[in-house]
Design a protein around this motif. Sequence first.
Motif, PDB file in Angstrom:
ATOM      1  N   GLU A  83       5.347  56.193  31.974  1.00 48.85           N
ATOM      2  CA  GLU A  83       6.070  55.474  33.018  1.00 48.85           C
ATOM      3  C   GLU A  83       7.457  56.072  33.172  1.00 48.85           C
ATOM      4  O   GLU A  83       7.988  56.654  32.237  1.00 48.85           O
ATOM      5  N   GLU A 102      -7.946  44.630  32.433  1.00 47.94           N
ATOM      6  CA  GLU A 102      -8.036  45.161  33.791  1.00 47.94           C
ATOM      7  C   GLU A 102      -8.812  46.473  33.795  1.00 47.94           C
ATOM      8  O   GLU A 102      -9.672  46.697  34.647  1.00 47.94           O
TER       9      GLU A 102
ATOM     10  N   PRO B   3       1.341  42.381  33.917  1.00 47.24           N
ATOM     11  CA  PRO B   3       1.739  43.196  32.776  1.00 47.24           C
ATOM     12  C   PRO B   3       2.544  44.413  33.191  1.00 47.24           C
ATOM     13  O   PRO B   3       2.837  44.606  34.356  1.00 47.24           O
ATOM     14  N   HIS B   4       2.860  45.199  32.213  1.00 51.16           N
ATOM     15  CA  HIS B   4       3.675  46.413  32.420  1.00 51.16           C
ATOM     16  C   HIS B   4       3.598  46.870  33.858  1.00 51.16           C
ATOM     17  O   HIS B   4       2.674  47.511  34.264  1.00 51.16           O
ATOM     18  N   ASP B   6       6.307  48.270  35.894  1.00 52.65           N
ATOM     19  CA  ASP B   6       7.052  49.367  36.487  1.00 52.65           C
ATOM     20  C   ASP B   6       6.472  50.674  35.995  1.00 52.65           C
ATOM     21  O   ASP B   6       5.532  50.698  35.249  1.00 52.65           O
ATOM     22  N   GLY B   7       7.021  51.751  36.463  1.00 52.07           N
ATOM     23  CA  GLY B   7       6.501  53.028  36.035  1.00 52.07           C
ATOM     24  C   GLY B   7       5.297  53.440  36.842  1.00 52.07           C
ATOM     25  O   GLY B   7       5.248  53.216  38.041  1.00 52.07           O
ATOM     26  N   ALA B   8       4.380  54.041  36.165  1.00 55.47           N
ATOM     27  CA  ALA B   8       3.239  54.679  36.825  1.00 55.47           C
ATOM     28  C   ALA B   8       2.626  53.864  37.943  1.00 55.47           C
ATOM     29  O   ALA B   8       2.553  54.294  39.080  1.00 55.47           O
ATOM     30  N   PHE B   9       2.198  52.695  37.644  1.00 53.68           N
ATOM     31  CA  PHE B   9       1.502  51.920  38.657  1.00 53.68           C
ATOM     32  C   PHE B   9       2.412  50.865  39.260  1.00 53.68           C
ATOM     33  O   PHE B   9       2.000  49.774  39.582  1.00 53.68           O
ATOM     34  N   PHE B 110     -12.586  48.362  47.413  1.00 56.92           N
ATOM     35  CA  PHE B 110     -11.472  47.950  46.561  1.00 56.92           C
ATOM     36  C   PHE B 110     -10.646  46.835  47.169  1.00 56.92           C
ATOM     37  O   PHE B 110     -10.274  45.878  46.501  1.00 56.92           O
ATOM     38  N   LYS B 170      -3.769  42.389  39.323  1.00 55.78           N
ATOM     39  CA  LYS B 170      -4.316  43.610  38.747  1.00 55.78           C
ATOM     40  C   LYS B 170      -3.499  44.820  39.220  1.00 55.78           C
ATOM     41  O   LYS B 170      -3.824  45.439  40.230  1.00 55.78           O
ATOM     42  N   PRO B 171      -2.476  45.174  38.464  1.00 56.61           N
ATOM     43  CA  PRO B 171      -1.568  46.233  38.913  1.00 56.61           C
ATOM     44  C   PRO B 171      -2.237  47.580  39.155  1.00 56.61           C
ATOM     45  O   PRO B 171      -1.851  48.292  40.083  1.00 56.61           O
ATOM     46  N   ILE B 172      -3.182  47.922  38.329  1.00 56.65           N
ATOM     47  CA  ILE B 172      -3.811  49.231  38.520  1.00 56.65           C
ATOM     48  C   ILE B 172      -4.617  49.234  39.813  1.00 56.65           C
ATOM     49  O   ILE B 172      -4.555  50.183  40.601  1.00 56.65           O
ATOM     50  N   LEU B 173      -5.343  48.159  40.026  1.00 62.36           N
ATOM     51  CA  LEU B 173      -6.111  48.054  41.264  1.00 62.36           C
ATOM     52  C   LEU B 173      -5.195  48.134  42.474  1.00 62.36           C
ATOM     53  O   LEU B 173      -5.479  48.833  43.454  1.00 62.36           O
ATOM     54  N   LEU B 174      -4.060  47.445  42.391  1.00 58.95           N
ATOM     55  CA  LEU B 174      -3.119  47.487  43.503  1.00 58.95           C
ATOM     56  C   LEU B 174      -2.603  48.900  43.716  1.00 58.95           C
ATOM     57  O   LEU B 174      -2.428  49.343  44.852  1.00 58.95           O
ATOM     58  N   PHE B 176      -4.200  51.664  43.146  1.00 60.86           N
ATOM     59  CA  PHE B 176      -5.251  52.416  43.834  1.00 60.86           C
ATOM     60  C   PHE B 176      -5.290  52.058  45.317  1.00 60.86           C
ATOM     61  O   PHE B 176      -5.408  52.917  46.183  1.00 60.86           O
ATOM     62  N   LEU B 179      -2.545  53.685  47.205  1.00 62.36           N
ATOM     63  CA  LEU B 179      -2.823  55.095  47.472  1.00 62.36           C
ATOM     64  C   LEU B 179      -3.760  55.243  48.661  1.00 62.36           C
ATOM     65  O   LEU B 179      -3.530  56.046  49.570  1.00 62.36           O
TER      66      LEU B 179
END
Lengths: 245, 245
Positions: A83, A102, B3-4, B6-9, B110, B170-174, B176, B179
């Motif tokens: 991150e 997740e 969860p976490h 900021d950063g990557a996702f 998605f 779901k941060p990762i899903l968001l 994606f 993108l």
Amino acid sequence: MVPHDDGAFAPMTEDAPSSSGFLDDGKNTIGSQLASRLREAIISGELQAGSKINLDKARKTFNVSLSPLREALARLISDGLVEFEDNRGYRVSSISLANLEEITTLREEFEVFALRESMRVGDVEWEGNVMRALHRLNRAERDAARPETLERWEELHREFHLTLISGCGKPILLHFCRLLLNLNDRYRRVFLTRTSGDRNVSQEHSEIAQGAVARDLDYSCDMLRQHIHRTGTNLRNHLATKGIL
Amino acid sequence: MVPHDDGAFAPMTEDAPSSSGFLDDGKNTIGSQLASRLREAIISGELQAGSKINLDKARKTFNVSLSPLREALARLISDGLVEFEDNRGYRVSSISLANLEEITTLREEFEVFALRESMRVGDVEWEGNVMRALHRLNRAERDAARPETLERWEELHREFHLTLISGCGKPILLHFCRLLLNLNDRYRRVFLTRTSGDRNVSQEHSEIAQGAVARDLDYSCDMLRQHIHRTGTNLRNHLATKGIL
DNA sequence: ACTATCAAAATAATCGATTATCTGTCAAGG
DNA sequence: CCTTGACAGATAATCGATTATTTTGATAGT
């Protein structure tokens, strides 16, 4: 190490899965090599989740200059393993129960979807690749006492799951699945060095693969979903044991 | 929660959807600002799809040094808008019929999944955000003769779709979905400056949103799927018209 | 004691120059 | 003619030094 896709969502060069005599390995630049080393360091747990990455120290540790270091870190950000925040630097992505859950859920959704598509449109070559990946995985030993066998197994396992869905003809989807698999592997490598006693993972893989090449859509998808789900459950228990929320 | 994050996702700088008086805008470093400019240049079509990005020329064009330029490009790679190959440099991601169709398919899968989750677990604040985003979008005018209104509309449209699914937890899903929306928007901005005559897009948005806050899962999901699908079909026709395979 | 403020140290971001790699062109050999 | 190899120009990658920002720690005021 498993080839990391280069171009953004490039259809993956599909270089013969690791049997070629001479491998160019494609990791030409310092940045690329460094990215691989760091990725391995993070997935293996050598670099602790949530820890700050000090550029100066990293620079000295790896004997490189800032440019390739930043380059490498940028790629790990794409992978979701690192991150970043402006002016605050980089840190290894945290792990958490919610994050694991997740990842598991999304793997169930996406990988199953990709598998179904693969069974629909995958060709004979895909089938062959699946059977090869299965065979190689099942032949690999996994001895908790010898770390190199664990690493090798992880690599083949990852390769198997990716091959399984590689026939779907959807590069972006594959890219997403690859990311999720990466993220998931970190949890497994850190928390799970042996298979839970009540599972026969080899058999699970075989059932999925056999069903896949037989184009038994519902069966194979169902097996894969359960497979992913079980791993998620196991991991969750291990996290709980270590008091991770 | 979440969860976490900021950063990557992270929720992509994209200044708060809100209307906060003063916006820090978070784009501190040259690299960040440049990434935004380049992103806009690509999505708007100013930088042609498939074209090579010459570092030296870009450096002069934007009056920056290599470091922030590479930094910015690295981020666009994460976004799928730029492709990269060791020692060969960067190029704007290509467009193609197959690519568009994959984006459309994945958005259907998605976004619908994320919408369903949002309806399941989204709170009242989420509902409020959806209604606000809908209102703001429907109030925005879209005059093909005035590009600034188109840009503004695109921004609000994007915001609407993201807000709709923002309750899913779901941060990762968001990530994606963000993108995919990015990639999709490039097609729309390049090929579609006005809505197809037989559609009432405002109404489509309203139906989706109303159904969402009413927690009418099947209805809202179905509307969203159709909405995405129609846009995909329209775009495909426009691509075909211009002879893009 | 507690907070606010400022300076010094640590750290990140950027730059300009240098080095490495690639690409196209042209000549020699087959 | 076509292929091969070497050269030169173009382009990418890397480095070391400099600048900007954040963090830390000490000090003064309440």
